[in-house]
Design a protein around this motif. Structure first.
Motif, short mmCIF file in Angstrom:
data_model
loop_
_atom_site.label_atom_id
_atom_site.label_comp_id
_atom_site.label_asym_id
_atom_site.label_seq_id
_atom_site.Cartn_x
_atom_site.Cartn_y
_atom_site.Cartn_z
N LEU A 135 11.93 0.84 -3.36
CA LEU A 135 12.49 0.15 -2.20
C LEU A 135 11.40 -0.52 -1.37
CD1 LEU A 135 15.16 2.77 -1.07
CD2 LEU A 135 15.52 0.66 -2.36
N LEU A 136 10.27 0.16 -1.22
CA LEU A 136 9.15 -0.44 -0.49
C LEU A 136 8.58 -1.64 -1.24
CD1 LEU A 136 7.34 2.83 0.66
CD2 LEU A 136 8.56 1.21 2.12
N LEU A 137 8.54 -1.54 -2.59
CA LEU A 137 8.03 -2.65 -3.39
C LEU A 137 8.93 -3.87 -3.26
CD1 LEU A 137 6.11 -3.87 -5.47
CD2 LEU A 137 7.49 -2.78 -7.26
N VAL A 138 10.25 -3.67 -3.26
CA VAL A 138 11.17 -4.79 -3.11
C VAL A 138 10.90 -5.51 -1.79
CG1 VAL A 138 13.58 -5.45 -2.80
CG2 VAL A 138 12.96 -3.80 -4.56
N GLN A 139 10.74 -4.74 -0.71
CA GLN A 139 10.45 -5.35 0.59
C GLN A 139 9.11 -6.07 0.58
OE1 GLN A 139 11.61 -3.30 4.34
NE2 GLN A 139 11.70 -1.51 3.01
N ALA A 140 8.12 -5.47 -0.07
CA ALA A 140 6.80 -6.09 -0.13
C ALA A 140 6.86 -7.44 -0.82
CB ALA A 140 5.81 -5.17 -0.85
N LEU A 141 7.63 -7.53 -1.91
CA LEU A 141 7.75 -8.79 -2.65
C LEU A 141 8.48 -9.85 -1.84
CD1 LEU A 141 8.63 -7.40 -6.20
CD2 LEU A 141 6.44 -8.34 -5.45
N GLN A 142 9.29 -9.42 -0.87
CA GLN A 142 10.04 -10.37 -0.06
C GLN A 142 9.31 -10.78 1.21
OE1 GLN A 142 13.52 -8.04 0.69
NE2 GLN A 142 14.58 -8.68 -1.17
N ALA A 150 -2.02 -6.44 -4.86
CA ALA A 150 -3.37 -5.91 -4.84
C ALA A 150 -3.43 -4.58 -4.10
CB ALA A 150 -4.32 -6.92 -4.20
N ALA A 151 -2.76 -4.50 -2.95
CA ALA A 151 -2.74 -3.25 -2.19
C ALA A 151 -2.04 -2.15 -2.98
CB ALA A 151 -2.03 -3.46 -0.85
N MET A 152 -0.96 -2.50 -3.67
CA MET A 152 -0.24 -1.51 -4.46
C MET A 152 -1.10 -0.97 -5.60
SD MET A 152 3.27 -1.92 -6.66
CE MET A 152 2.40 -2.87 -7.92
N VAL A 153 -1.79 -1.88 -6.30
CA VAL A 153 -2.61 -1.47 -7.45
C VAL A 153 -3.71 -0.51 -7.01
CG1 VAL A 153 -4.30 -2.28 -9.13
CG2 VAL A 153 -2.13 -3.48 -8.88
N ILE A 154 -4.39 -0.84 -5.93
CA ILE A 154 -5.49 0.01 -5.46
C ILE A 154 -4.98 1.39 -5.07
CG2 ILE A 154 -7.22 0.31 -3.65
CD1 ILE A 154 -7.54 -2.74 -3.65
N CYS A 155 -3.90 1.43 -4.28
CA CYS A 155 -3.39 2.72 -3.80
C CYS A 155 -2.71 3.52 -4.90
CB CYS A 155 -2.41 2.48 -2.65
SG CYS A 155 -3.20 1.86 -1.15
N GLU A 156 -2.15 2.84 -5.88
CA GLU A 156 -1.48 3.53 -6.97
C GLU A 156 -2.46 4.12 -7.98
OE1 GLU A 156 1.92 2.49 -10.37
OE2 GLU A 156 0.80 0.88 -9.38
N THR A 157 -3.66 3.55 -8.06
CA THR A 157 -4.58 3.88 -9.14
C THR A 157 -5.74 4.77 -8.71
OG1 THR A 157 -4.08 1.71 -10.09
CG2 THR A 157 -5.96 2.90 -10.99
N ALA A 202 0.82 -1.21 0.00
CA ALA A 202 0.00 0.00 0.00
C ALA A 202 0.85 1.26 0.00
CB ALA A 202 -0.94 0.00 1.20
N THR A 203 1.90 1.29 0.83
CA THR A 203 2.75 2.48 0.86
C THR A 203 3.54 2.63 -0.44
OG1 THR A 203 4.39 1.15 2.10
CG2 THR A 203 2.96 2.62 3.36
N ALA A 204 3.94 1.52 -1.04
CA ALA A 204 4.58 1.61 -2.35
C ALA A 204 3.61 2.19 -3.38
CB ALA A 204 5.06 0.22 -2.80
N GLY A 205 2.35 1.73 -3.33
CA GLY A 205 1.35 2.27 -4.25
C GLY A 205 1.09 3.74 -4.03
N LEU A 206 1.02 4.17 -2.76
CA LEU A 206 0.85 5.60 -2.47
C LEU A 206 2.01 6.41 -3.04
CD1 LEU A 206 -0.42 5.46 1.23
CD2 LEU A 206 -1.75 6.09 -0.79
N SER A 207 3.22 5.88 -2.91
CA SER A 207 4.40 6.57 -3.44
C SER A 207 4.33 6.68 -4.95
CB SER A 207 5.67 5.83 -3.02
OG SER A 207 5.91 5.96 -1.63
N PHE A 208 3.97 5.60 -5.63
CA PHE A 208 3.87 5.65 -7.08
C PHE A 208 2.76 6.59 -7.53
CE2 PHE A 208 5.67 1.12 -6.98
CZ PHE A 208 6.97 1.59 -7.08
N GLY A 209 1.66 6.64 -6.76
CA GLY A 209 0.60 7.59 -7.07
C GLY A 209 1.07 9.02 -6.94
#
Length: 303
Positions: free
Chosen positions: A207-214, A223-230, A165-172
């Protein structure tokens, strides 16, 4: 308008292909690496799968930046979300994953949503923000990255969702900041806080996305990234920047946007590539397990 749509589609294709390789690189580093989170992240960034994914993501980001100057923000962000449909299809060919009927249905829903948005979207709005808005965006970008990093170290349950979610917010924030750069010439760009938002949110989001994937369930993180990014950048563009749909097509555009986001969330599990490589590191081909089957026995758990 047509050029913007083509560029948004190019961004979706590049980013969709990048997701598979980024997930492979991140999980290999998590499996083989020891030490602090920073060292594991650094190892993932040096691995060739993640570097290949990052190269594709860079091309996609450039296409996205140009598209954001030509068409509405909600349209570009919907295309970016639809990149997961590309990931799903590419995953079947490259990683040997098998799409079930429900996933093929989600791909079709995403494609229909994009077609609907392409027909109904209007032009991007004239708004480019004011100095206080740009300064607030810079403060927000730093806070989102800092909070995401701290929570990522503290949480055990729900960590993939929070980091995604925080990665998505950052990308947004990155996408919005691009729209707040009406004049990107040197030296004007260096005086615009939005330029620093692009850097802080872009790098911090990665950097947040890398941690999320791990961290566990790539499905939940994606899913959280897509919602927050879009979702919220699209709303921001309509409310504060004046993005519009074609006259009388507002409901159709909303339906298309919802289809893109819902289909992308349904396909979120195809960011999960850790079960695809063989013992020799090559992707599996014939007889490969489905994504759900591939996660079993690899230490993957929904937290």
């Amino acid at each position: 308008m047509v050029a913007g749509l083509v560029l948004a589609l190019c961004a979706a294709v590049c980013m969709g292909m990048a997701t598979v390789w980024q997930a492979v690189g991140a999980r290999r580093a998590a499996a083989d690496g020891e030490g602090s989170r920073g060292r594991i992240v650094a190892k993932a960034l040096r691995g060739w799968p993640f570097l290949a994914g990052t190269g594709l993501d860079t091309l996609g980001f450039v296409a996205q930046v140009v598209a954001l100057q030509l068409v509405a923000l909600f349209l570009v962000e919907a295309f970016v979300a639809a990149s997961l449909a590309v990931t799903a299809v590419v995953g079947t060919a490259v990683l040997g994953l098998r799409l079930r009927r429900v996933e093929w249905g989600a791909v079709i829903v995403v494609c229909l949503g994009l077609a609907t948005l392409s027909v109904s979207a209007g032009r991007d709005g004239p708004g480019d923000g004011d100095p206080p808005m740009r300064a607030a965006m810079l403060v927000a970008s730093v806070l989102v990255v800092a909070v995401g990093w701290v929570l990522g170290g503290l949480l055990r349950r729900g960590r993939p969702v929070v980091l995604g979610a925080t990665a998505g917010l950052s990308f947004g924030l990155t996408a919005i900041a691009v729209r707040l750069l009406p004049d990107a010439t040197v030296p004007t760009v260096f005086a615009n806080p939005a330029a620093y938002v692009v850097v802080v949110s872009g790098v911090g989001g990665y950097l947040l996305l890398v941690q999320a994937l791990q961290s566990g369930s790539v499905t939940a993180a994606t899913a959280a990234m897509v919602i927050c990014e879009t979702v919220w950048p699209g709303v921001f563009g309509v409310v504060w920047l004046g993005d519009t749909t074609r006259h009388g097509y507002g409901g159709l555009a909303l339906a298309g946007f919802v289809c893109c986001v819902a289909g992308a969330v349904a396909l979120g599990r195809f960011g999960e590539a850790e079960g695809a490589p063989t013992a020799e590191g090559a992707p599996t081909a014939e007889g490969a397990p489905t994504a759900d089957e591939a996660t079993k026995g690899h230490g993957v758990s929904d937290r």
